[in-house]
Write a protein that holds these residues in place. Structure first.
Motif, PDB file in Angstrom:
ATOM      1  N   ARG A  18     -13.895 -54.646  10.668  1.00  0.00           N
ATOM      2  CA  ARG A  18     -14.489 -53.568  10.383  1.00  0.00           C
ATOM      3  C   ARG A  18     -14.793 -52.797  11.879  1.00  0.00           C
ATOM      4  O   ARG A  18     -14.563 -51.636  11.749  1.00  0.00           O
ATOM      5  N   MET A  22     -13.301 -48.970  12.945  1.00  0.00           N
ATOM      6  CA  MET A  22     -14.314 -47.927  13.187  1.00  0.00           C
ATOM      7  C   MET A  22     -14.176 -47.442  14.533  1.00  0.00           C
ATOM      8  O   MET A  22     -14.084 -46.304  14.722  1.00  0.00           O
ATOM      9  N   GLN A  25     -10.887 -45.188  14.648  1.00  0.00           N
ATOM     10  CA  GLN A  25     -11.071 -44.096  13.794  1.00  0.00           C
ATOM     11  C   GLN A  25     -11.931 -43.129  14.692  1.00  0.00           C
ATOM     12  O   GLN A  25     -11.553 -41.872  14.944  1.00  0.00           O
TER      13      GLN A  25
END
Length: 101
Positions: A18, A22, A25
């Motif tokens: 995760r 992130m 992104q």
């Protein structure tokens, strides 16, 4: 406690996955933002150059306008002087004609 170890590893792995997503992104968003800023800076530079060119043209036009206004006033004064002289000559001619009649 040995049974809880695999769960902790799985949770850690999901957490890392995760976090990695992130970061990817955020990196992508950061690059897009940097490109937008670069594009805006270029647009500002272009607009500044256009403004300076237009300002230069307006300055020249303003100077030309002042020159033309001066020429107009000069021509107007000459016309008014010529008109006044013509009116005087017409008056003199009219007087001469009245005396002959």
């Amino acid at each position: 406690m040995v049974g809880s170890q695999p769960n902790q590893d799985t949770g850690s792995a999901l957490s890392m996955e995760r976090i990695s997503q992130m970061l990817e992104q955020l990196t992508s968003q950061n690059l897009a933002t940097q490109k937008s800023i670069t594009d805006l800076v270029e647009q500002v530079k272009t607009n500044k150059a256009l403004w300076e060119a237009n300002h230069e043209k307006l300055t020249v036009l303003s100077e030309d306008s002042g020159h033309l206004e001066g020429k107009f006033m000069e021509n107007k004064d000459m016309f008014e002087g010529s008109l006044q002289q013509t009116q005087q000559e017409l008056g003199q001619t009219t007087n001469i004609l009245h005396k002959k009649v």
